[in-house]
Motif scaffolding. Sequence first.
Motif, short mmCIF file in Angstrom:
data_model
loop_
_atom_site.label_atom_id
_atom_site.label_comp_id
_atom_site.label_asym_id
_atom_site.label_seq_id
_atom_site.Cartn_x
_atom_site.Cartn_y
_atom_site.Cartn_z
N PHE A 1 0.82 -1.21 0.00
CA PHE A 1 0.00 0.00 0.00
C PHE A 1 0.86 1.26 0.00
CE2 PHE A 1 -2.64 -3.27 2.04
CZ PHE A 1 -3.75 -3.22 1.20
N GLN A 2 0.28 2.34 -0.49
CA GLN A 2 1.00 3.59 -0.62
C GLN A 2 1.00 4.41 0.66
OE1 GLN A 2 -1.04 5.51 -3.83
NE2 GLN A 2 -0.45 3.97 -5.35
N SER A 3 0.05 4.14 1.56
CA SER A 3 -0.10 4.96 2.77
C SER A 3 -0.33 4.11 4.00
CB SER A 3 -1.29 5.92 2.59
OG SER A 3 -1.62 6.56 3.81
N GLU B 1 -2.26 4.92 6.30
CA GLU B 1 -3.66 5.10 6.69
C GLU B 1 -4.46 3.81 6.52
OE1 GLU B 1 -6.50 8.86 6.12
OE2 GLU B 1 -6.48 7.57 4.35
N ILE B 2 -3.95 2.91 5.70
CA ILE B 2 -4.62 1.63 5.47
C ILE B 2 -4.79 0.86 6.77
CG2 ILE B 2 -2.47 0.41 5.00
CD1 ILE B 2 -5.89 -0.20 3.32
N SER C 1 -15.32 11.27 3.39
CA SER C 1 -14.05 10.55 3.35
C SER C 1 -14.28 9.08 3.67
CB SER C 1 -13.07 11.14 4.38
OG SER C 1 -13.50 10.83 5.70
N TYR D 1 -11.13 1.95 -2.02
CA TYR D 1 -9.97 2.59 -1.40
C TYR D 1 -8.69 1.79 -1.69
CZ TYR D 1 -6.94 4.53 2.27
OH TYR D 1 -5.91 5.12 2.93
N GLU E 1 -7.37 2.06 -5.21
CA GLU E 1 -6.80 3.37 -5.51
C GLU E 1 -5.48 3.63 -4.77
OE1 GLU E 1 -9.90 6.04 -4.45
OE2 GLU E 1 -11.09 5.68 -6.28
N HIS E 2 -5.23 2.89 -3.69
CA HIS E 2 -4.04 3.14 -2.88
C HIS E 2 -3.06 1.98 -2.86
CE1 HIS E 2 -6.89 6.17 -1.37
NE2 HIS E 2 -5.83 6.87 -1.02
N CYS F 1 -0.05 -0.36 -4.40
CA CYS F 1 1.11 -0.14 -5.26
C CYS F 1 0.92 -0.88 -6.58
CB CYS F 1 2.39 -0.62 -4.58
SG CYS F 1 2.83 0.33 -3.10
#
Length: 394
Positions: free
Chosen positions: A205-207, A209-210, A271, A319, A322-323, A325
């Motif tokens: 994952f890119q963030s 926040e996951i 959100s 989500y 979109e997030h 990798c």
Amino acid sequence: MNDLSKKKAGSRLLFTNIAYWMTDGCYTPFLSSYYRSIGLSSREIGILLAIGPACAICIQPVWAMFSDRSGKRKKVLELVTVGAAIASLMYYGGKSFTYLFFATVCMAVFYYALLPLCDAIVIESARRFGCDFARIRMGGTLGYAFVVFMIGFFLERVPAAQFALLFLMLLLFLTAQRHIPKEETEEGQSWERRAVSKKKGGRIFQSREILFVLAFVFVGQADLAFSGTFLGVYVLELGYSQSLVGILSCISALSEIPILFCASKLMKRFSAMQMLAFSSLMMAVRIFLTGLGVVPTMVIAQLMQSVTYMIMYFCVTTYISEHVCEGKASQGQSILSVVQMGLAAVTANIAGGFVGERLSTQIAFYTASVVVLVGAILVIVVYRLYVHGRIKKV
């Protein structure tokens, strides 16, 4: 891309999604009722229904990794579907707890990999062809509602017939997969894409926040898994029949339609965290209403499927897509499955079976309601502290 190609791709993806959810409608809603009908205890039912989630934790990520690294997601999905179809017939080999334990393990190794692999392909393909995933998922909802409503009455007379129907639905799902539009990676990834994937290593994952997204999933889906496991048992204990299980499952599925019509708009207005927090809190209310044990409140609880499961499912799968990798689509959806169908379900099934046998199924529903309420509030508070910098961001 012309409109004809887009429409053709959308139709094929829709057919695939419908076929999967019709398959699921033959299996998961009625399994606990079948176990109860052959005389298994609540604890035995809880253990058997925890096997699938355990395989989702241990085995399903392996399928996802193989799918991403091979670049042949359709072929892997077809292989897993064939395995599940063969394993579904093993349920006819015996009715003892020991034998059903073995049959369930064989089934779970394949079955619990179907949804994350299918979602990874369908969501990515829908984005590539410019199709609305919410409308595609709506078809799955209608297919699920149709199946559970129709076979609920039939299984009341012949409970074991669900496995023959499951086998046929898996064959239909396999047929649908053959018509999915070819992926870019079906012919192998380009050198550049393989290099990017290799460079990212184990990162999916890119963030960070996951982690909070998955925390909400765990809290909400543990209660949903508990309800899915023990609703059939509870209905029979209350003196009702399999047909009520089918009707309640149909109601819950149809309640998803309004949310899917406006899902994309909701995602733009609120959100992901706001939607997940709301969904988790509503799950506590839903489980409490089910626990009251009267048909009107159970119907209301099933109508809340839209603001509990569907909001969470659509929000999280979108989500993740979109997030995630690049080159990690299957593994991204797999992480969701590990938490949703794995950790949350194992916890719910074992704890629910223990409380249900020691106290009562109704007390288990009330306990689950309180646990998810406290858990949701805790995740909300920790996330707010994280956002405002009171917890170090890593």
